[in-house]
Design a protein around this motif. Structure first.
Motif, PDB file in Angstrom:
ATOM      1  N   PRO A  42      91.291  13.053  17.407  1.00 21.08           N
ATOM      2  CA  PRO A  42      89.964  12.790  17.989  1.00 21.08           C
ATOM      3  C   PRO A  42      89.298  14.066  18.511  1.00 21.08           C
ATOM      4  O   PRO A  42      88.071  14.194  18.451  1.00 21.08           O
ATOM      5  N   GLU A  43      90.094  15.010  18.991  1.00 24.09           N
ATOM      6  CA  GLU A  43      89.546  16.270  19.502  1.00 24.09           C
ATOM      7  C   GLU A  43      88.865  17.068  18.384  1.00 24.09           C
ATOM      8  O   GLU A  43      87.876  17.759  18.626  1.00 24.09           O
ATOM      9  N   THR A  44      89.413  16.961  17.181  1.00 28.23           N
ATOM     10  CA  THR A  44      88.809  17.643  16.036  1.00 28.23           C
ATOM     11  C   THR A  44      87.443  17.043  15.728  1.00 28.23           C
ATOM     12  O   THR A  44      86.454  17.769  15.573  1.00 28.23           O
ATOM     13  N   GLU A  45      87.382  15.737  15.648  1.00 24.10           N
ATOM     14  CA  GLU A  45      86.102  15.081  15.370  1.00 24.10           C
ATOM     15  C   GLU A  45      85.087  15.360  16.469  1.00 24.10           C
ATOM     16  O   GLU A  45      83.907  15.573  16.191  1.00 24.10           O
ATOM     17  N   ARG A  46      85.533  15.417  17.705  1.00 25.96           N
ATOM     18  CA  ARG A  46      84.639  15.719  18.825  1.00 25.96           C
ATOM     19  C   ARG A  46      84.102  17.153  18.716  1.00 25.96           C
ATOM     20  O   ARG A  46      82.920  17.403  18.925  1.00 25.96           O
ATOM     21  N   PHE A  47      84.970  18.094  18.373  1.00 29.57           N
ATOM     22  CA  PHE A  47      84.549  19.489  18.228  1.00 29.57           C
ATOM     23  C   PHE A  47      83.497  19.619  17.121  1.00 29.57           C
ATOM     24  O   PHE A  47      82.464  20.274  17.307  1.00 29.57           O
ATOM     25  N   LEU A  48      83.761  19.004  15.972  1.00 26.78           N
ATOM     26  CA  LEU A  48      82.825  19.083  14.849  1.00 26.78           C
ATOM     27  C   LEU A  48      81.492  18.409  15.192  1.00 26.78           C
ATOM     28  O   LEU A  48      80.420  18.951  14.893  1.00 26.78           O
ATOM     29  N   ARG A  49      81.557  17.257  15.831  1.00 27.41           N
ATOM     30  CA  ARG A  49      80.343  16.535  16.228  1.00 27.41           C
ATOM     31  C   ARG A  49      79.547  17.349  17.256  1.00 27.41           C
ATOM     32  O   ARG A  49      78.330  17.514  17.134  1.00 27.41           O
ATOM     33  N   ASP A  50      80.241  17.860  18.271  1.00 27.98           N
ATOM     34  CA  ASP A  50      79.553  18.636  19.301  1.00 27.98           C
ATOM     35  C   ASP A  50      78.966  19.923  18.732  1.00 27.98           C
ATOM     36  O   ASP A  50      77.866  20.325  19.112  1.00 27.98           O
ATOM     37  N   GLY A  51      79.711  20.564  17.826  1.00 28.01           N
ATOM     38  CA  GLY A  51      79.187  21.767  17.183  1.00 28.01           C
ATOM     39  C   GLY A  51      77.892  21.479  16.460  1.00 28.01           C
ATOM     40  O   GLY A  51      76.907  22.207  16.592  1.00 28.01           O
ATOM     41  N   ARG A  52      77.880  20.376  15.694  1.00 29.46           N
ATOM     42  CA  ARG A  52      76.656  19.992  14.973  1.00 29.46           C
ATOM     43  C   ARG A  52      75.508  19.727  15.958  1.00 29.46           C
ATOM     44  O   ARG A  52      74.404  20.233  15.800  1.00 29.46           O
ATOM     45  N   THR A  53      75.774  18.959  16.981  1.00 30.04           N
ATOM     46  CA  THR A  53      74.738  18.577  17.935  1.00 30.04           C
ATOM     47  C   THR A  53      74.174  19.787  18.673  1.00 30.04           C
ATOM     48  O   THR A  53      72.953  19.962  18.759  1.00 30.04           O
ATOM     49  N   ILE A  54      75.051  20.614  19.180  1.00 27.42           N
ATOM     50  CA  ILE A  54      74.635  21.756  20.003  1.00 27.42           C
ATOM     51  C   ILE A  54      73.994  22.862  19.173  1.00 27.42           C
ATOM     52  O   ILE A  54      72.900  23.342  19.489  1.00 27.42           O
ATOM     53  N   LEU A  55      74.669  23.273  18.110  1.00 25.91           N
ATOM     54  CA  LEU A  55      74.195  24.431  17.351  1.00 25.91           C
ATOM     55  C   LEU A  55      72.967  24.114  16.502  1.00 25.91           C
ATOM     56  O   LEU A  55      72.071  24.952  16.369  1.00 25.91           O
ATOM     57  N   SER A  56      72.902  22.919  15.939  1.00 29.88           N
ATOM     58  CA  SER A  56      71.737  22.585  15.108  1.00 29.88           C
ATOM     59  C   SER A  56      70.470  22.396  15.945  1.00 29.88           C
ATOM     60  O   SER A  56      69.360  22.429  15.408  1.00 29.88           O
ATOM     61  N   ALA A  57      70.622  22.229  17.241  1.00 28.90           N
ATOM     62  CA  ALA A  57      69.464  22.069  18.128  1.00 28.90           C
ATOM     63  C   ALA A  57      68.822  23.404  18.515  1.00 28.90           C
ATOM     64  O   ALA A  57      67.720  23.422  19.066  1.00 28.90           O
ATOM     65  N   ILE A  58      69.480  24.492  18.215  1.00 33.96           N
ATOM     66  CA  ILE A  58      68.906  25.802  18.518  1.00 33.96           C
ATOM     67  C   ILE A  58      67.717  26.014  17.581  1.00 33.96           C
ATOM     68  O   ILE A  58      67.838  25.835  16.363  1.00 33.96           O
ATOM     69  N   PRO A  59      66.555  26.366  18.126  1.00 30.68           N
ATOM     70  CA  PRO A  59      65.315  26.361  17.337  1.00 30.68           C
ATOM     71  C   PRO A  59      65.321  27.164  16.041  1.00 30.68           C
ATOM     72  O   PRO A  59      64.663  26.769  15.082  1.00 30.68           O
ATOM     73  N   THR A  60      66.032  28.265  15.954  1.00 31.01           N
ATOM     74  CA  THR A  60      65.971  29.092  14.744  1.00 31.01           C
ATOM     75  C   THR A  60      66.962  28.655  13.662  1.00 31.01           C
ATOM     76  O   THR A  60      66.937  29.207  12.557  1.00 31.01           O
ATOM     77  N   VAL A  61      67.819  27.688  13.952  1.00 36.24           N
ATOM     78  CA  VAL A  61      68.823  27.222  12.988  1.00 36.24           C
ATOM     79  C   VAL A  61      68.177  26.273  11.982  1.00 36.24           C
ATOM     80  O   VAL A  61      67.499  25.321  12.354  1.00 36.24           O
ATOM     81  N   GLU A  62      68.423  26.535  10.705  1.00 32.59           N
ATOM     82  CA  GLU A  62      67.946  25.674   9.622  1.00 32.59           C
ATOM     83  C   GLU A  62      69.132  25.283   8.741  1.00 32.59           C
ATOM     84  O   GLU A  62      70.104  26.026   8.636  1.00 32.59           O
ATOM     85  N   ARG A  63      69.039  24.131   8.132  1.00 37.12           N
ATOM     86  CA  ARG A  63      70.021  23.665   7.137  1.00 37.12           C
ATOM     87  C   ARG A  63      71.460  23.703   7.651  1.00 37.12           C
ATOM     88  O   ARG A  63      72.365  24.151   6.943  1.00 37.12           O
ATOM     89  N   PHE A  64      71.669  23.220   8.844  1.00 36.37           N
ATOM     90  CA  PHE A  64      73.013  23.206   9.441  1.00 36.37           C
ATOM     91  C   PHE A  64      73.883  22.167   8.739  1.00 36.37           C
ATOM     92  O   PHE A  64      73.450  21.051   8.484  1.00 36.37           O
ATOM     93  N   GLU A  65      75.107  22.557   8.422  1.00 36.21           N
ATOM     94  CA  GLU A  65      76.068  21.644   7.814  1.00 36.21           C
ATOM     95  C   GLU A  65      77.451  21.861   8.417  1.00 36.21           C
ATOM     96  O   GLU A  65      77.822  22.990   8.746  1.00 36.21           O
ATOM     97  N   VAL A  66      78.194  20.781   8.537  1.00 37.96           N
ATOM     98  CA  VAL A  66      79.618  20.832   8.855  1.00 37.96           C
ATOM     99  C   VAL A  66      80.331  20.536   7.547  1.00 37.96           C
ATOM    100  O   VAL A  66      80.013  19.548   6.875  1.00 37.96           O
ATOM    101  N   VAL A  67      81.277  21.391   7.170  1.00 34.54           N
ATOM    102  CA  VAL A  67      81.993  21.210   5.909  1.00 34.54           C
ATOM    103  C   VAL A  67      83.497  21.237   6.141  1.00 34.54           C
ATOM    104  O   VAL A  67      83.981  21.817   7.112  1.00 34.54           O
ATOM    105  N   ARG A  68      84.208  20.566   5.220  1.00 37.55           N
ATOM    106  CA  ARG A  68      85.669  20.575   5.236  1.00 37.55           C
ATOM    107  C   ARG A  68      86.165  21.309   4.002  1.00 37.55           C
ATOM    108  O   ARG A  68      85.648  21.122   2.909  1.00 37.55           O
ATOM    109  N   GLN A  69      87.180  22.101   4.175  1.00 36.79           N
ATOM    110  CA  GLN A  69      87.798  22.848   3.084  1.00 36.79           C
ATOM    111  C   GLN A  69      88.631  21.896   2.228  1.00 36.79           C
ATOM    112  O   GLN A  69      89.393  21.091   2.768  1.00 36.79           O
TER     113      GLN A  69
END
Length: 103
Positions: A21-48
């Motif tokens: 669950p900590e992994t999913e929380r980290f990925l979700r929070d990363g998406r939420t926080i970082l994609s909200a920064i005004p200069t960020v475009e086309r944010f994606e979370v990817v798995r190898q």
């Protein structure tokens, strides 16, 4: 990708198990926080999916230009995420920054 644009990728492995669950929380929070920064475009979370690469996840994003990328790096939300989450939860990582090649 158009000339002058930057594609930034941070590929990483977390200290948590991939299905934790900590992994999913980290990925979700990363998406939420970082994609909200005004200069960020086309944010994606990817798995190898390749066994040839030791990193398991990635954050990928684009910026209009170097100034937009610099603003992201200096943005308080990015700095806070790095200090409070990234440094504590990421086991290993590699950053890759691409600019369009004119050929």
């Amino acid at each position: 990708m158009q000339r002058g644009r930057i594609r930034h990728m941070a590929i990483f492995t977390l200290k948590h198990a991939e299905d934790a669950p900590e992994t999913e929380r980290f990925l979700r929070d990363g998406r939420t926080i970082l994609s909200a920064i005004p200069t960020v475009e086309r944010f994606e979370v990817v798995r190898q999916i390749s066994p040839k690469n030791p990193y398991r996840f990635g954050f990928s994003m684009e910026f209009a230009d170097q100034a937009a990328y610099d603003a992201y790096n200096e943005h308080p939300a990015h700095v806070d995420f790095v200090e409070r989450r990234w440094k504590l939860e990421v086991e290993s990582f590699q950053e890759i920054d691409f600019a369009a090649e004119d050929r």
